[in-house]
Design a protein around this motif. Structure first.
Motif, PDB file in Angstrom:
ATOM      1  N   ALA A  92      -0.347  -6.070  -6.598  1.00  0.00           N
ATOM      2  CA  ALA A  92      -0.308  -7.277  -5.770  1.00  0.00           C
ATOM      3  C   ALA A  92       0.954  -8.084  -6.047  1.00  0.00           C
ATOM      4  N   ALA A  93       1.293  -8.238  -7.318  1.00  0.00           N
ATOM      5  CA  ALA A  93       2.490  -8.991  -7.679  1.00  0.00           C
ATOM      6  C   ALA A  93       3.756  -8.286  -7.186  1.00  0.00           C
ATOM      7  N   ALA A  94       3.798  -6.955  -7.331  1.00  0.00           N
ATOM      8  CA  ALA A  94       4.976  -6.198  -6.905  1.00  0.00           C
ATOM      9  C   ALA A  94       5.170  -6.270  -5.394  1.00  0.00           C
ATOM     10  N   LEU A  95       4.073  -6.282  -4.645  1.00  0.00           N
ATOM     11  CA  LEU A  95       4.157  -6.335  -3.186  1.00  0.00           C
ATOM     12  C   LEU A  95       4.208  -7.748  -2.647  1.00  0.00           C
ATOM     13  N   GLY A  96       3.922  -8.710  -3.513  1.00  0.00           N
ATOM     14  CA  GLY A  96       3.921 -10.105  -3.071  1.00  0.00           C
ATOM     15  C   GLY A  96       2.755 -10.428  -2.155  1.00  0.00           C
ATOM     16  N   VAL A  97       1.596  -9.812  -2.437  1.00  0.00           N
ATOM     17  CA  VAL A  97       0.393 -10.039  -1.632  1.00  0.00           C
ATOM     18  C   VAL A  97      -0.746 -10.449  -2.548  1.00  0.00           C
ATOM     19  N   ALA A  98      -1.823 -10.908  -1.952  1.00  0.00           N
ATOM     20  CA  ALA A  98      -3.008 -11.290  -2.722  1.00  0.00           C
ATOM     21  C   ALA A  98      -3.676 -10.050  -3.321  1.00  0.00           C
ATOM     22  N   TYR A  99      -4.433 -10.285  -4.385  1.00  0.00           N
ATOM     23  CA  TYR A  99      -5.169  -9.213  -5.052  1.00  0.00           C
ATOM     24  C   TYR A  99      -6.035  -8.446  -4.054  1.00  0.00           C
ATOM     25  N   GLY A 100      -6.780  -9.164  -3.223  1.00  0.00           N
ATOM     26  CA  GLY A 100      -7.678  -8.526  -2.257  1.00  0.00           C
ATOM     27  C   GLY A 100      -6.935  -7.667  -1.245  1.00  0.00           C
ATOM     28  N   THR A 101      -5.752  -8.119  -0.842  1.00  0.00           N
ATOM     29  CA  THR A 101      -4.935  -7.347   0.091  1.00  0.00           C
ATOM     30  C   THR A 101      -4.480  -6.049  -0.561  1.00  0.00           C
ATOM     31  N   ALA A 102      -4.031  -6.144  -1.806  1.00  0.00           N
ATOM     32  CA  ALA A 102      -3.620  -4.940  -2.533  1.00  0.00           C
ATOM     33  C   ALA A 102      -4.793  -3.984  -2.687  1.00  0.00           C
ATOM     34  N   ALA A 103      -5.949  -4.514  -3.033  1.00  0.00           N
ATOM     35  CA  ALA A 103      -7.129  -3.676  -3.207  1.00  0.00           C
ATOM     36  C   ALA A 103      -7.521  -2.977  -1.909  1.00  0.00           C
ATOM     37  N   SER A 104      -7.489  -3.706  -0.789  1.00  0.00           N
ATOM     38  CA  SER A 104      -7.883  -3.078   0.481  1.00  0.00           C
ATOM     39  C   SER A 104      -6.857  -2.041   0.912  1.00  0.00           C
ATOM     40  N   ARG A 105      -5.576  -2.294   0.676  1.00  0.00           N
ATOM     41  CA  ARG A 105      -4.548  -1.309   1.032  1.00  0.00           C
ATOM     42  C   ARG A 105      -4.699  -0.041   0.202  1.00  0.00           C
ATOM     43  N   LEU A 106      -4.973  -0.206  -1.091  1.00  0.00           N
ATOM     44  CA  LEU A 106      -5.181   0.964  -1.940  1.00  0.00           C
ATOM     45  C   LEU A 106      -6.429   1.728  -1.518  1.00  0.00           C
ATOM     46  N   SER A 107      -7.471   1.002  -1.146  1.00  0.00           N
ATOM     47  CA  SER A 107      -8.696   1.644  -0.672  1.00  0.00           C
ATOM     48  C   SER A 107      -8.431   2.451   0.593  1.00  0.00           C
ATOM     49  N   ARG A 108      -7.700   1.839   1.537  1.00  0.00           N
ATOM     50  CA  ARG A 108      -7.354   2.559   2.782  1.00  0.00           C
ATOM     51  C   ARG A 108      -6.525   3.801   2.478  1.00  0.00           C
ATOM     52  N   ALA A 109      -5.595   3.680   1.545  1.00  0.00           N
ATOM     53  CA  ALA A 109      -4.746   4.821   1.190  1.00  0.00           C
ATOM     54  C   ALA A 109      -5.581   5.947   0.593  1.00  0.00           C
ATOM     55  N   ARG A 110      -6.544   5.599  -0.267  1.00  0.00           N
ATOM     56  CA  ARG A 110      -7.413   6.621  -0.855  1.00  0.00           C
ATOM     57  C   ARG A 110      -8.268   7.297   0.214  1.00  0.00           C
ATOM     58  N   THR A 111      -8.770   6.503   1.166  1.00  0.00           N
ATOM     59  CA  THR A 111      -9.573   7.057   2.259  1.00  0.00           C
ATOM     60  C   THR A 111      -8.749   8.027   3.090  1.00  0.00           C
ATOM     61  N   LYS A 112      -7.520   7.640   3.420  1.00  0.00           N
ATOM     62  CA  LYS A 112      -6.630   8.524   4.184  1.00  0.00           C
ATOM     63  C   LYS A 112      -6.376   9.823   3.426  1.00  0.00           C
ATOM     64  N   LEU A 113      -6.156   9.704   2.127  1.00  0.00           N
ATOM     65  CA  LEU A 113      -5.902  10.879   1.308  1.00  0.00           C
ATOM     66  C   LEU A 113      -7.120  11.798   1.273  1.00  0.00           C
ATOM     67  N   ARG A 114      -8.306  11.213   1.058  1.00  0.00           N
ATOM     68  CA  ARG A 114      -9.539  12.021   1.058  1.00  0.00           C
ATOM     69  C   ARG A 114      -9.727  12.721   2.396  1.00  0.00           C
ATOM     70  N   ASP A 115      -9.508  11.980   3.490  1.00  0.00           N
ATOM     71  CA  ASP A 115      -9.651  12.569   4.830  1.00  0.00           C
ATOM     72  C   ASP A 115      -8.655  13.704   5.039  1.00  0.00           C
ATOM     73  N   ALA A 116      -7.434  13.484   4.618  1.00  0.00           N
ATOM     74  CA  ALA A 116      -6.398  14.510   4.799  1.00  0.00           C
ATOM     75  C   ALA A 116      -6.709  15.760   3.996  1.00  0.00           C
ATOM     76  N   LEU A 117      -7.315  15.570   2.818  1.00  0.00           N
ATOM     77  CA  LEU A 117      -7.658  16.700   1.960  1.00  0.00           C
ATOM     78  C   LEU A 117      -9.023  17.295   2.277  1.00  0.00           C
ATOM     79  N   GLY A 118      -9.781  16.615   3.137  1.00  0.00           N
ATOM     80  CA  GLY A 118     -11.107  17.092   3.497  1.00  0.00           C
ATOM     81  C   GLY A 118     -12.129  16.946   2.388  1.00  0.00           C
ATOM     82  N   VAL A 119     -11.947  15.940   1.531  1.00  0.00           N
ATOM     83  CA  VAL A 119     -12.847  15.707   0.419  1.00  0.00           C
ATOM     84  C   VAL A 119     -13.923  14.718   0.846  1.00  0.00           C
ATOM     85  N   GLU A 120     -15.177  15.083   0.571  1.00  0.00           N
ATOM     86  CA  GLU A 120     -16.275  14.166   0.879  1.00  0.00           C
ATOM     87  C   GLU A 120     -16.677  13.416  -0.383  1.00  0.00           C
ATOM     88  N   VAL A 121     -17.042  12.151  -0.189  1.00  0.00           N
ATOM     89  CA  VAL A 121     -17.428  11.325  -1.338  1.00  0.00           C
ATOM     90  C   VAL A 121     -18.913  11.338  -1.495  1.00  0.00           C
TER      91      VAL A 121
END
Length: 121
Positions: A92-121
């Motif tokens: 969050a500090a490196a991107l200059g965004v709020a903690y929650g924004t960083a967390a949601s972006r990381l969550s979206r990135a993980r979801t995209k990665l799982r989808d791309a790899l075809g991994v089910e949670v």
């Protein structure tokens, strides 16, 4: 070796033609792999590196598009490594965004990665 100087981009003004032709495509490529908010900066860096290294471009090894994609791919990898070991607070500090924004972006990135790899949670 065939260089930019021998080919379609002989000077900085002609390099702008290359930028105009490929910028949107490179931004979309980066945006699909990282957060779209980062894509514009990394696309700009891709073209800055390409411009600085235009004398090393070898047309015999492939076209300009694959070369630009290679530069962008290396930057994506570097970006992932840089942020891979940081805490959410540090991201969050490196991107200059709020903690929650960083967390949601990381969550979206993980979801995209799982989808791309075809991994089910």
């Amino acid at each position: 070796m065939t260089t930019f100087l021998d080919g379609e981009v002989a000077d900085p003004e002609r390099f702008a033609v290359l930028f105009d032709a490929h910028d949107e495509e490179i931004r979309r490529y980066i945006g699909r792999r990282l957060d779209p908010d980062v894509a514009e900066d990394l696309a700009a860096e891709t073209f800055l590196i390409a411009f600085r290294r235009r004398d090393s471009f070898d047309a015999a090894k492939g076209g300009i598009r694959p070369w630009l994609y290679g530069v962008a791919t290396k930057l994506i990898g570097r970006h992932r490594r840089a942020y891979g070991e940081l805490t959410y607070d540090e991201v969050a500090a490196a991107l200059g965004v709020a903690y929650g924004t960083a967390a949601s972006r990381l969550s979206r990135a993980r979801t995209k990665l799982r989808d791309a790899l075809g991994v089910e949670v």
